[in-house]
Design a protein around this motif. Structure first.
Motif, short mmCIF file in Angstrom:
data_model
loop_
_atom_site.label_atom_id
_atom_site.label_comp_id
_atom_site.label_asym_id
_atom_site.label_seq_id
_atom_site.Cartn_x
_atom_site.Cartn_y
_atom_site.Cartn_z
N ALA A 60 0.82 -1.23 0.02
CA ALA A 60 -0.05 -0.13 -0.13
C ALA A 60 0.71 1.10 0.09
CB ALA A 60 -0.82 -0.24 1.10
N SER A 61 1.80 1.35 0.64
CA SER A 61 2.91 2.35 0.73
C SER A 61 3.59 2.59 -0.59
CB SER A 61 4.01 1.98 1.83
OG SER A 61 3.24 2.22 3.09
N GLN A 62 4.02 1.37 -1.11
CA GLN A 62 4.65 1.25 -2.59
C GLN A 62 3.52 2.17 -3.45
OE1 GLN A 62 5.84 -2.16 -3.74
NE2 GLN A 62 6.96 -1.68 -5.66
N LYS A 63 2.35 1.58 -3.62
CA LYS A 63 1.32 2.15 -4.24
C LYS A 63 0.98 3.82 -4.27
CE LYS A 63 -1.48 -1.92 -4.89
NZ LYS A 63 -2.68 -2.66 -4.93
N ARG A 64 1.08 4.18 -2.90
CA ARG A 64 1.06 5.65 -2.80
C ARG A 64 2.34 6.25 -3.09
NH1 ARG A 64 -0.79 3.88 2.68
NH2 ARG A 64 1.20 4.16 3.45
N ILE A 65 3.26 5.70 -2.82
CA ILE A 65 4.56 6.27 -3.38
C ILE A 65 4.68 6.23 -4.86
CG2 ILE A 65 7.09 5.85 -3.78
CD1 ILE A 65 7.33 4.62 -0.71
#
Length: 162
Positions: A60-65
């Protein structure tokens, strides 16, 4: 083999598959070993669940990034377009300023030429005025002389008549 194929599933499905495999008692296990195996399996499942949650949060963090990265790319493209427009406007302004400077130089040189001509004409006018004054003085003197001669002639003729 089932475990390897399940690694390609999403994290939540992986944990569910592992939990299903752990819940099924092994065929060769004896009833005395079963509770210990179940306790170990439960610990493994909870650890795997925590790992799956961590992996999900990382994804999820990677998608936000990645989304922020796309937004930054779009912002950078917009800025680059604005900079190109500004550079083009700056170039046009520079060209216009150069043209105006050239015209200013031309006007300035023309003004200098006109000023020089006016000064020459002014000097010529002063010379003509001085000559005119001189001529007027001479003419007045001549007029006075002429008038005196005429007066003398008249007075002489008048005297002759008497």
């Amino acid at each position: 083999m089932e475990l390897r194929s399940s690694l390609f599933l999403p994290n939540t499905l992986l944990v569910q598959t592992l939990m299903w495999q752990v819940r099924q008692p092994p065929l060769s296990s004896s009833p005395q070993q079963l509770p210990i195996q179940w306790a170990g399996s439960y610990t493994i499942v909870t650890v795997l669940d925590k790992v799956a949650n961590i992996v999900d949060s990382v994804q999820a963090s990677q998608k936000r990034i990645e989304e922020r990265h796309r937004e930054m790319e779009n912002a950078i493209k917009t800025i680059q377009i604005d900079i190109l427009k500004l550079a083009q406007a700056h170039g046009n302004t520079g060209y216009t300023v150069n043209k105006l400077l050239e015209k200013t130089h031309k006007v300035s040189s023309t003004v200098k030429e006109v000023r020089a001509r006016v000064e020459r004409q002014s000097a010529n006018v002063q010379k003509v005025e001085a000559k005119q004054e001189e001529m007027l003085r001479k003419n007045k003197f001549r007029v006075v002389i002429y008038q005196r001669r005429k007066y003398r002639q008249e007075s002489e003729s008048f005297l002759e008549l008497e």
